[in-house]
Design an enzyme around this catalytic site. Structure first.
Site, PDB file in Angstrom:
ATOM      1  N   HIS A 213       7.800  -2.474  -5.476  1.00  0.00           N
ATOM      2  CA  HIS A 213       6.609  -3.294  -5.163  1.00  0.00           C
ATOM      3  C   HIS A 213       5.793  -3.629  -6.408  1.00  0.00           C
ATOM      4  CE1 HIS A 213       7.310  -2.996  -0.925  1.00  0.00           C
ATOM      5  NE2 HIS A 213       7.196  -1.666  -0.894  1.00  0.00           N
TER       6      HIS A 213
ATOM      7  N   ASP B 143      15.759  -1.285   0.469  1.00  0.00           N
ATOM      8  CA  ASP B 143      14.587  -0.612   1.037  1.00  0.00           C
ATOM      9  C   ASP B 143      14.147  -1.383   2.290  1.00  0.00           C
ATOM     10  OD1 ASP B 143      12.204   1.435  -0.007  1.00  0.00           O
ATOM     11  OD2 ASP B 143      11.391  -0.251   1.154  1.00  0.00           O
TER      12      ASP B 143
HETATM   13  C1  SP5 Z   1       8.431   2.125  -1.842  1.00  0.00           C
HETATM   14  C2  SP5 Z   1       7.962   1.903  -0.418  1.00  0.00           C
HETATM   15  O1  SP5 Z   1       8.728   2.123   0.512  1.00  0.00           O
HETATM   16  N1  SP5 Z   1       6.690   1.568  -0.230  1.00  0.00           N
HETATM   17  C3  SP5 Z   1       6.190   1.321   1.092  1.00  0.00           C
HETATM   18  C4  SP5 Z   1       4.718   1.089   1.176  1.00  0.00           C
HETATM   19  C5  SP5 Z   1       4.324   0.684   2.559  1.00  0.00           C
HETATM   20  N2  SP5 Z   1       2.916   0.702   2.765  1.00  0.00           N
HETATM   21  C6  SP5 Z   1       2.358  -0.002   3.893  1.00  0.00           C
HETATM   22  C7  SP5 Z   1       2.993   0.306   5.219  1.00  0.00           C
HETATM   23  C8  SP5 Z   1       2.376  -0.474   6.359  1.00  0.00           C
HETATM   24  C9  SP5 Z   1       2.084   0.402   7.533  1.00  0.00           C
HETATM   25  N3  SP5 Z   1       2.678  -0.004   8.742  1.00  0.00           N
HETATM   26  C10 SP5 Z   1       3.051   1.093   9.621  1.00  0.00           C
HETATM   27  C11 SP5 Z   1       4.157   0.710  10.534  1.00  0.00           C
HETATM   28  C12 SP5 Z   1       4.643   1.911  11.365  1.00  0.00           C
HETATM   29  N4  SP5 Z   1       5.782   1.569  12.138  1.00  0.00           N
HETATM   30 ZN    ZN Z   2       9.915   0.914   1.599  1.00  0.00          ZN
END
Ligand code: SP5
Ligand code: ZN
Length: 351
Positions: free
Chosen positions: A158, A204
């Protein structure tokens, strides 16, 4: 299979993040590395090689000097200003606002796009260690190894040239891919007259927005990503199928946005299309951004892959016949993370 470890990763251990409006424990924990190492040892892989940290000069190949200065010193400046650690932004320079970075709070919003990449005192140390592991993995391919695994933490896909987010600070896979693309190969007529091309395959659960943006205008690195459709999933603002690259890079970025709940069969079908595109491109090296948050039980994911799918993925990738660097990205189902990594690496080793 050479395994390279970011041994300084434990210096980065933020206490919390803010997800969908809630303060929650930080999912990207040091325990992830301990779990993967234990599973690799149990499965009989050779002990990991501790990589040297990447230097500022290494990182400057991909990241801007001002961003690197911020990552290195932003936490100290934040604390010197009397703010409570770790660094979190509370305002962002959206279009129409100015991209200031001249006070600690402005810098945080300038360089961080979400609330999942806090900067602690040890974050830069850990991130340099992860980047070093990826670069060591790339060097192993140049030395003639057919595969390598970089156990990077924090992850990287990211992170863009001047932007942290989603647990990522330095783009480990992009640094490795760029390093391979700039390498000079001697004694090989096919590649003697130009630098080698590289494909990055991002598996990913989340779109690799940083990797895409870093290579968006380049045709010497093909970027291909399979991920949850950003129409419903993070990172929301990038990762759609119509993003195909720009300028010289037009046609060299390929996104496969996938529906919620996709299972092994559906996923592997999309993977075959992605691999065909890579085969058509004909790169000299392959870098895989390997996230395991596609697993059915992942707390951040919404796909339905089982452990055996990673073995199949490893075998399919290896059938390309390319020197391949696997770079660790996400994966937060701690009870299955070790088995999932082992399955992928065994698939690669025994294809
Ligand atoms: C490297 C990596 O995998 N980073 C991921 C960062 C994600 N952060 C935000 C996630 C959004 C939250 N949504 C929750 C959904 C649950 N099913
Ligand atoms: Zn991820």
């Amino acid at each position: 299979m050479n395994i390279f470890l970011s041994a300084d990763h434990h210096h980065h251990n933020p206490p919390f993040e803010i997800l969908d409006g809630r303060v929650v424990p930080y999912a990207e924990t040091p325990q992830r590395v301990a779990i993967i190492l234990a599973a690799l040892a149990e499965a009989g892989f050779a002990p990991p090689i501790v990589a040297s940290p990447a230097t500022i000069a290494d990182l400057a190949a991909i990241h801007t000097a001002d961003y690197l200065e911020y990552l290195a010193n932003g936490s100290a400046r934040w604390q010197a200003a009397g703010l409570s650690a770790p660094v979190f932004p509370s305002a962002w320079p959206l279009p129409g606002l100015r991209l200031r970075s001249d006070c600690p709070q402005a810098a945080a919003g300038r360089y961080t796009f979400d609330l999942s990449a806090p900067i602690t005192a040890g974050t830069f140390t850990a991130a340099c260690s992860a980047a070093g592991a990826a670069l060591a993995g790339a060097a192993a391919l140049l030395a003639g190894n057919t595969s390598a695994y970089a156990l990077c933490r924090p992850p990287g896909h990211h992170a863009a040239a001047a932007m942290a987010g989603g647990y990522c600070y330095l783009n480990n896979a992009a640094l490795a891919a760029d390093y391979l693309a700039r390498s000079q190969t001697s004694g090989d007529a096919t590649w003697a007259l130009r630098s080698p091309t590289v494909a990055v395959l991002d598996i990913d659960y989340h779109h690799g927005n940083g990797t895409q943006s870093i290579f968006y205008e380049r045709n010497d690195v093909l970027t291909v990503s399979l991920h949850a459709d950003p129409a419903y999933e993070y990172p929301y603002y990038l990762g759609y199928a119509d993003e195909r690259g720009a300028g010289a890079g037009e046609g060299y970025n390929l996104n496969f946005p996938l529906p919620a709940g996709i299972d092994d069969a559906g996923y592997l079908k999309a993977l075959d299309q992605a691999l065909q595109a890579i085969a058509d491109y004909g790169p000299r090296y392959l870098v895989v951004s390997a996230g395991f948050d596609t697993f059915a039980g992942d707390p951040l994911g919404g796909f339905a892959l089982i452990t055996e799918a990673y073995r199949t993925i490893g075998r399919s990738i290896t059938q390309l016949g390319l020197p391949t660097l696997i770079v660790q990205e996400g994966g937060y189902a701690l009870e299955a993370l070790g088995a999932n990594v082992v399955a992928l690496l065994q698939g690669v080793s025994t294809a």
